[in-house]
Design a protein around this motif. Structure first.
Motif, PDB file in Angstrom:
ATOM      1  N   VAL A   1       0.838  -1.205   0.000  1.00 36.36           N
ATOM      2  CA  VAL A   1       0.000   0.000   0.000  1.00 36.36           C
ATOM      3  C   VAL A   1       0.869   1.250   0.000  1.00 36.36           C
ATOM      4  N   ALA A   2       1.921   1.227   0.829  1.00 33.12           N
ATOM      5  CA  ALA A   2       2.833   2.371   0.902  1.00 33.12           C
ATOM      6  C   ALA A   2       3.501   2.610  -0.453  1.00 33.12           C
ATOM      7  N   ALA A   3       3.920   1.524  -1.120  1.00 35.36           N
ATOM      8  CA  ALA A   3       4.553   1.655  -2.428  1.00 35.36           C
ATOM      9  C   ALA A   3       3.594   2.250  -3.449  1.00 35.36           C
ATOM     10  N   LEU A   4       2.333   1.797  -3.420  1.00 33.42           N
ATOM     11  CA  LEU A   4       1.336   2.307  -4.356  1.00 33.42           C
ATOM     12  C   LEU A   4       1.090   3.796  -4.140  1.00 33.42           C
ATOM     13  N   ILE A   5       0.952   4.197  -2.872  1.00 32.22           N
ATOM     14  CA  ILE A   5       0.711   5.609  -2.559  1.00 32.22           C
ATOM     15  C   ILE A   5       1.925   6.454  -2.917  1.00 32.22           C
ATOM     16  N   LEU A   6       3.099   5.957  -2.579  1.00 30.67           N
ATOM     17  CA  LEU A   6       4.334   6.707  -2.832  1.00 30.67           C
ATOM     18  C   LEU A   6       4.568   6.903  -4.327  1.00 30.67           C
ATOM     19  N   LEU A   7       4.421   5.842  -5.104  1.00 30.68           N
ATOM     20  CA  LEU A   7       4.648   5.949  -6.542  1.00 30.68           C
ATOM     21  C   LEU A   7       3.551   6.765  -7.224  1.00 30.68           C
ATOM     22  N   THR A   8       2.341   6.738  -6.667  1.00 30.88           N
ATOM     23  CA  THR A   8       1.288   7.614  -7.185  1.00 30.88           C
ATOM     24  C   THR A   8       1.665   9.076  -6.966  1.00 30.88           C
ATOM     25  N   GLY A   9       2.228   9.352  -5.783  1.00 30.72           N
ATOM     26  CA  GLY A   9       2.704  10.708  -5.505  1.00 30.72           C
ATOM     27  C   GLY A   9       3.785  11.143  -6.468  1.00 30.72           C
ATOM     28  N   VAL A  10       4.715  10.240  -6.789  1.00 27.81           N
ATOM     29  CA  VAL A  10       5.771  10.546  -7.747  1.00 27.81           C
ATOM     30  C   VAL A  10       5.168  10.824  -9.126  1.00 27.81           C
ATOM     31  N   TYR A  11       4.133  10.061  -9.474  1.00 32.03           N
ATOM     32  CA  TYR A  11       3.456  10.282 -10.761  1.00 32.03           C
ATOM     33  C   TYR A  11       2.856  11.689 -10.825  1.00 32.03           C
ATOM     34  N   PHE A  12       2.180  12.098  -9.754  1.00 31.40           N
ATOM     35  CA  PHE A  12       1.581  13.436  -9.713  1.00 31.40           C
ATOM     36  C   PHE A  12       2.657  14.513  -9.834  1.00 31.40           C
ATOM     37  N   ILE A  13       3.783  14.313  -9.182  1.00 31.02           N
ATOM     38  CA  ILE A  13       4.871  15.292  -9.234  1.00 31.02           C
ATOM     39  C   ILE A  13       5.394  15.425 -10.659  1.00 31.02           C
ATOM     40  N   ASN A  14       5.669  14.297 -11.298  1.00 28.85           N
ATOM     41  CA  ASN A  14       6.203  14.354 -12.650  1.00 28.85           C
ATOM     42  C   ASN A  14       5.189  14.867 -13.657  1.00 28.85           C
ATOM     43  N   THR A  15       3.900  14.565 -13.434  1.00 26.96           N
ATOM     44  CA  THR A  15       2.861  15.088 -14.316  1.00 26.96           C
ATOM     45  C   THR A  15       2.781  16.607 -14.194  1.00 26.96           C
ATOM     46  N   GLY A  16       2.876  17.099 -12.960  1.00 28.72           N
ATOM     47  CA  GLY A  16       2.879  18.543 -12.749  1.00 28.72           C
ATOM     48  C   GLY A  16       4.070  19.212 -13.391  1.00 28.72           C
ATOM     49  N   ARG A  17       5.247  18.552 -13.314  1.00 29.85           N
ATOM     50  CA  ARG A  17       6.448  19.118 -13.924  1.00 29.85           C
ATOM     51  C   ARG A  17       6.325  19.153 -15.440  1.00 29.85           C
ATOM     52  N   LYS A  18       5.712  18.126 -16.029  1.00 29.73           N
ATOM     53  CA  LYS A  18       5.547  18.091 -17.478  1.00 29.73           C
ATOM     54  C   LYS A  18       4.675  19.243 -17.952  1.00 29.73           C
ATOM     55  N   LYS A  19       3.631  19.563 -17.170  1.00 27.66           N
ATOM     56  CA  LYS A  19       2.741  20.660 -17.557  1.00 27.66           C
ATOM     57  C   LYS A  19       3.484  21.997 -17.546  1.00 27.66           C
ATOM     58  N   ILE A  20       4.365  22.160 -16.541  1.00 28.21           N
ATOM     59  CA  ILE A  20       5.158  23.392 -16.484  1.00 28.21           C
ATOM     60  C   ILE A  20       6.042  23.506 -17.715  1.00 28.21           C
ATOM     61  N   GLY A  21       6.705  22.395 -18.051  1.00 29.62           N
ATOM     62  CA  GLY A  21       7.576  22.407 -19.219  1.00 29.62           C
ATOM     63  C   GLY A  21       6.815  22.698 -20.501  1.00 29.62           C
ATOM     64  N   LEU A  22       5.601  22.122 -20.641  1.00 25.26           N
ATOM     65  CA  LEU A  22       4.799  22.353 -21.828  1.00 25.26           C
ATOM     66  C   LEU A  22       4.386  23.808 -21.935  1.00 25.26           C
ATOM     67  N   ARG A  23       3.956  24.405 -20.823  1.00 22.67           N
ATOM     68  CA  ARG A  23       3.533  25.799 -20.847  1.00 22.67           C
ATOM     69  C   ARG A  23       4.689  26.724 -21.199  1.00 22.67           C
ATOM     70  N   ARG A  24       5.880  26.415 -20.668  1.00 20.72           N
ATOM     71  CA  ARG A  24       7.039  27.259 -20.991  1.00 20.72           C
ATOM     72  C   ARG A  24       7.373  27.158 -22.472  1.00 20.72           C
ATOM     73  N   PHE A  25       7.284  25.948 -23.016  1.00 22.60           N
ATOM     74  CA  PHE A  25       7.570  25.779 -24.429  1.00 22.60           C
ATOM     75  C   PHE A  25       6.551  26.537 -25.276  1.00 22.60           C
ATOM     76  N   GLN A  26       5.267  26.414 -24.882  1.00 26.22           N
ATOM     77  CA  GLN A  26       4.233  27.108 -25.632  1.00 26.22           C
ATOM     78  C   GLN A  26       4.413  28.622 -25.537  1.00 26.22           C
ATOM     79  N   GLY A  27       4.839  29.111 -24.345  1.00 26.09           N
ATOM     80  CA  GLY A  27       5.067  30.539 -24.176  1.00 26.09           C
ATOM     81  C   GLY A  27       6.176  31.034 -25.084  1.00 26.09           C
ATOM     82  N   LYS A  28       7.267  30.253 -25.163  1.00 31.17           N
ATOM     83  CA  LYS A  28       8.367  30.629 -26.043  1.00 31.17           C
ATOM     84  C   LYS A  28       7.921  30.598 -27.505  1.00 31.17           C
ATOM     85  N   GLU A  29       7.113  29.576 -27.859  1.00 33.73           N
ATOM     86  CA  GLU A  29       6.632  29.458 -29.232  1.00 33.73           C
ATOM     87  C   GLU A  29       5.751  30.636 -29.601  1.00 33.73           C
ATOM     88  N   ASN A  30       4.856  31.052 -28.663  1.00 36.09           N
ATOM     89  CA  ASN A  30       3.994  32.201 -28.920  1.00 36.09           C
ATOM     90  C   ASN A  30       4.808  33.474 -29.069  1.00 36.09           C
TER      91      ASN A  30
END
Length: 319
Positions: A279-308
């Motif tokens: 259970v701890a592994a599932l919760i922990l890795l889910t948390g890591v997934y949320f962190i990396n998903t959030g980071r990807k969105k930041i990177g995408l927005r920065r790229f789109q901002g530069k493109e605009n």
């Protein structure tokens, strides 16, 4: 923005840091049962560093690097290997290999935190959810008396956390530092220097060095696999990825490493896998997934901002 490079090479490098590094917990656990921890790590990385230097020379790669590159490689080798690996090996004397791997799976939390503290990157709501889940997962893991059963287990946990901090900072440092351009040469310098530091740490800790002629067969095999695959193949892949993909993506090896380590520790060493650990592994890795998903969105927005911005500049020029 990530550099353009061969996709199959990137996939192979990720396989190395995912699966091969996942098995190193088992190999280190086997070897540290017979060898002093800092001595074990020192022999591993000095041997691997010399072998990689030999490979680079055979490939005709120039071994000469600048003074700045040497200093950067020295700092990186100390962070990654002397601290990041040496302290984990030391901790394995007191905690199970699968337990250590699960704690280290929280590595992306530290990478994200340091990117916020040192680089001023904002924490997105999804990343904050990931931090909460990660903290909850770690609590569920370390609160099990059946796993934290050695008297020095808590000291081992603190050593692992310290190693994670060193590794996270090293990941950010290498991503922007002037390092040797060839990955074999870069790896060779880091390993040899990190191994020398580990040897000095072993002497400072008063460890009694054990001659290879007295090692058992399991220890010999473990050391050979650690040197060839865990060090040369996986660490070269790690340095390659740090220069070609973002640090938080490289840190996603922590999704797979604990799963590989849990299975191998259970199968070969009969280390317990409790329901709470799962259970701890599932919760922990889910948390890591949320962190990396959030980071990807930041990177995408920065790229789109530069493109605009480029589009607006182009429109202004046309006007």
């Amino acid at each position: 923005m990530e550099k353009k490079t061969s996709l199959p090479l990137i996939i192979a490098a990720f396989f190395a840091i995912y699966v091969i590094w996942g098995s190193t917990y088992l190999l280190n656990k086997v070897a540290v049962g017979e060898l002093p921890p800092f001595m074990l790590a020192a022999v591993r990385f000095v041997s691997a560093g010399l072998l990689v230097f030999g490979i680079a020379a055979l490939l005709g790669k120039p071994l000469r690097i600048s003074r700045k590159q040497f200093l950067n490689a020295t700092f990186a080798g100390f962070l990654f290997l002397s601290l990041g690996n040496g302290m984990v090996v030391w901790a394995l004397k007191y905690v199970d290999s699968n337990f250590a791997a699960l704690i280290i799976s929280a590595q992306p939390l530290l990478v994200m935190f340091m990117m916020w503290m040192l680089q001023g990157q904002r924490l997105r709501p999804m990343s904050l959810v990931g931090v909460f889940l990660g903290a909850l997962g770690i609590y569920l893991l370390v609160s099990q008396a059946t796993l934290v059963r050695h008297p020095l287990a808590w000291v081992g946990i603190l050593m692992i956390v310290s190693a994670m901090i060193a590794w996270a900072y090293g990941s950010l440092f290498v991503g922007k530092a002037d390092m040797p351009s060839n990955f074999f040469v870069n790896t060779a310098y880091q390993m040899l220097i990190g191994g020398i530091f580990l040897g000095l740490m072993s002497i400072g800790a008063g460890e009694a060095w054990v001659a290879p002629s007295t090692w058992s067969l399991p220890t010999i095999w473990s050391m050979a696999l650690l040197v060839i695959f865990g060090s040369i193949v996986a660490f070269t892949s790690f340095n390659f990825l740090l220069k070609n993909v973002s640090p938080e993506k490289v840190a996603t090896n922590t999704y797979v490493n604990p799963i590989v380590a849990m299975f191998l520790g259970w199968y070969f060493l009969e280390e317990p896998i409790t329901g709470q650990s799962m259970v701890a592994a599932l919760i922990l890795l889910t948390g890591v997934y949320f962190i990396n998903t959030g980071r990807k969105k930041i990177g995408l927005r920065r790229f789109q901002g530069k493109e605009n911005g480029v589009r607006k500049e182009a429109a202004s020029e046309r006007e």
